[in-house]
Enzyme design. Structure first.
Site, PDB file in Angstrom:
ATOM      1  N   THR A 173      -3.964 -18.269 -62.182  1.00  0.00           N
ATOM      2  CA  THR A 173      -4.732 -18.586 -63.383  1.00  0.00           C
ATOM      3  C   THR A 173      -5.418 -19.925 -63.167  1.00  0.00           C
ATOM      4  OG1 THR A 173      -3.272 -17.393 -64.876  1.00  0.00           O
ATOM      5  CG2 THR A 173      -4.488 -19.228 -65.825  1.00  0.00           C
TER       6      THR A 173
ATOM      7  N   GLY B  96       2.892 -16.255 -69.377  1.00  0.00           N
ATOM      8  CA  GLY B  96       2.112 -16.366 -70.592  1.00  0.00           C
ATOM      9  C   GLY B  96       2.863 -16.083 -71.873  1.00  0.00           C
TER      10      GLY B  96
ATOM     11  N   ARG C 212      -2.955  -6.056 -72.711  1.00  0.00           N
ATOM     12  CA  ARG C 212      -2.008  -7.156 -72.856  1.00  0.00           C
ATOM     13  C   ARG C 212      -2.764  -8.481 -72.839  1.00  0.00           C
ATOM     14  NH1 ARG C 212      -0.864 -11.720 -69.192  1.00  0.00           N
ATOM     15  NH2 ARG C 212       1.238 -12.452 -69.652  1.00  0.00           N
TER      16      ARG C 212
ATOM     17  N   THR D 181      -0.651 -22.733 -67.464  1.00  0.00           N
ATOM     18  CA  THR D 181      -0.549 -21.619 -66.526  1.00  0.00           C
ATOM     19  C   THR D 181       0.918 -21.276 -66.331  1.00  0.00           C
ATOM     20  OG1 THR D 181      -0.765 -20.984 -64.206  1.00  0.00           O
ATOM     21  CG2 THR D 181      -0.721 -23.325 -64.664  1.00  0.00           C
ATOM     22  N   GLY D 182       1.208 -19.991 -66.186  1.00  0.00           N
ATOM     23  CA  GLY D 182       2.610 -19.611 -65.979  1.00  0.00           C
ATOM     24  C   GLY D 182       2.908 -18.310 -66.686  1.00  0.00           C
TER      25      GLY D 182
ATOM     26  N   GLY E 276      -2.190 -12.581 -72.663  1.00  0.00           N
ATOM     27  CA  GLY E 276      -1.256 -13.673 -72.403  1.00  0.00           C
ATOM     28  C   GLY E 276      -1.682 -14.917 -73.160  1.00  0.00           C
ATOM     29  N   ASP E 277      -1.262 -16.070 -72.662  1.00  0.00           N
ATOM     30  CA  ASP E 277      -1.544 -17.306 -73.395  1.00  0.00           C
ATOM     31  C   ASP E 277      -2.944 -17.856 -73.133  1.00  0.00           C
ATOM     32  OD1 ASP E 277      -0.654 -17.776 -70.727  1.00  0.00           O
ATOM     33  OD2 ASP E 277      -0.423 -19.901 -71.209  1.00  0.00           O
TER      34      ASP E 277
END
Lengths: 308, 308
Positions: B176, B230, B204, B227-228, B206-207
């Site tokens: 990301t 989410g 889906r 990042t990671g 994510g964050d």
């Protein structure tokens, strides 16, 4: 000690206000939804079940802009968004762009409990619903004559293109629904469900299904559900902002909500409201619009149901 | 005084680490993206243009999980998410589920500037792109042999059904991308772009594209890109959490980020990292994963480019 509060949206009332019959209908519907949640809390049920039950009742009622009776997108179809959050473990589930599932809030909870994800949208969310035993309903199930008329009225001044719809988006609709609860074990939960704004572009997501913006719960601070001009609540991360004021700023709940709604949002030109409950079961409901449909009850106290 | 930081994702490196050649490639790519943003800031350009330029460069580079070279959904196609936020006026734009637009971050900015909305998804977002003069590219434009292999590896242990993909979601992918900047006028901005997680369900979110979770900027406090994993960053409203710690808790930026990443997220079992810049141009980059691709530079100082 348990506490539960629900809202049926903040915004403007029709010119001249609601007729006495209409007011009775709204009060009765709010009362039924509140009771659906309260009944679970009274039996020492958990906050998560209570907010789901209350929001499900409001989704099923065509009076509100969620589930059946939701407002229409510019193409005349319905797209629904919902989110739910458990304050004990910060689990959350959210869905957006739902077209064929009767109760989006139930699907949001299933996403929370049965998927590794938090936020599913559109056809992907509905494929997940299929696998999880949700029945599909036709999109027409959600559409009521009133909402069709509202969309027609919105589109009438212009041609079929967007400008009229876009201009009218500044007027928040009354009707997004939500619930917050604290159960007798001190667990908090929040849930929100909406059809968005009349004439919205398909694929537009407002604050309701966004964890932190329209919905948030944390047992350490509070549970929040918002309603109003979703774009502003997204930009101010409004639901989490209340929790953060409590967590980091040492605010009392009433001061946090008051500062956020009466001062910050109003200064920014944003309109809407929110309901919140803290870990002590204190309930705060504020808005800067002419009206917010709302109701609340705490153990051993009489319920209050208010429209303006 | 200007400052800009970028990331290319936090996560695990391949067994044995990256080869020297691969490390050189990543360093060169990070350097180019950083320079793209810095060049604008050097000419007194604004933070918003700088983060957009840096993220666009990373989207175009197949090394990173954004734009071309993004990871694949379980059906083998690519869906992209991005968000951008301007700290001066709290304007924000976000898109999710993008399949045919080359640079999702540019579309996010257009949503911010040319629509009344903040968050558009899927076909609705791409219809908006069409009207706004964006060219479509085929979904295959984004797909690289490496990402196809990664999806095959993920799906191999099981049949074509979901369990393997689901299990593997606990492993955050590296890639990301994001950028935060403070320009010489004190304006802050943040931008994030991603293809999500290998094998994700279509739809889906994510964050990354969620304002408050993966992306946030406010001139009064800081700009953040995360990042990671989410889902955890969604549940903790991580980007806004950093800003709220500064705003309401009087935290220093380094303490806020340290508490959030090293303590809270790690305790919750979540993995990832973030980059942040505050109104004084101080940069903090933290992660609790084995590696985070990152680079930063401040006016008159040498750039740093780091992988582990």
């Amino acid at each position: 000690m348990y506490a539960i509060a629900i809202h049926g949206g903040a915004g403007a009332l029709p010119k001249g206000g609601l007729s006495p019959e209409r007011q009775r209908e709204y009060r009765q519907s709010l009362s039924q939804a509140l009771t659906a949640g309260q009944a679970l809390l009274e039996r020492a049920g958990n906050a998560l079940d209570a907010v789901e039950a209350a929001v499900t009742a409001l989704e099923d009622d065509p009076l509100f802009n969620a589930g059946r009776g939701a407002v229409l997108c510019e193409d005349g179809s319905v797209e629904l968004d919902a989110a739910i959050m458990s304050g004990s473990d910060l689990r959350a589930g959210a869905v957006a762009g739902i077209r064929y599932i009767r109760n989006p809030i139930r699907l949001a909870r299933r996403v929370m409990e049965k998927s590794p994800h938090v936020f599913l949208t559109g056809a992907g969310a509905e494929a997940f619903a299929d696998v999880n035993g949700f029945e599909r309903v036709p999109n027409e199930y959600f559409i009521t004559p009133l909402r069709s008329q509202q969309l027609q009225a919105l589109l009438r001044p212009a041609s079929t293109s967007g400008p009229a719809a876009v201009a009218a988006l500044d007027e928040p609709p009354l009707g997004t629904v939500g619930a917050v609860a604290r159960d007798s074990h001190g667990r908090l939960a929040a849930a929100t469900s909406t059809g968005g704004m009349t004439g919205k572009l398909r694929g537009r997501i407002g604050d309701s299904p966004v964890i932190g913006a329209g919905t948030y719960a944390d047992d350490r601070s509070c549970a929040v559900s918002t309603t109003g001009h979703g774009e502003w609540f997204l930009r101010t991360v409004q639901a989490y902002d209340i929790a953060a004021r409590l967590n980091y700023g040492g605010y009392l709940l009433a001061d946090a909500v008051n500062d956020a709604i009466a001062h910050r949002l109003t200064r920014l030109g944003a309109t809407g409201g929110l309901i919140a409950v803290n870990r002590d079961g204190e309930i705060v409901m504020r808005y800067n619009t002419p009206a917010m449909f709302r109701a609340c009850v705490r153990r051993g106290e009489p319920a209050t149901i208010e429209i303006e």
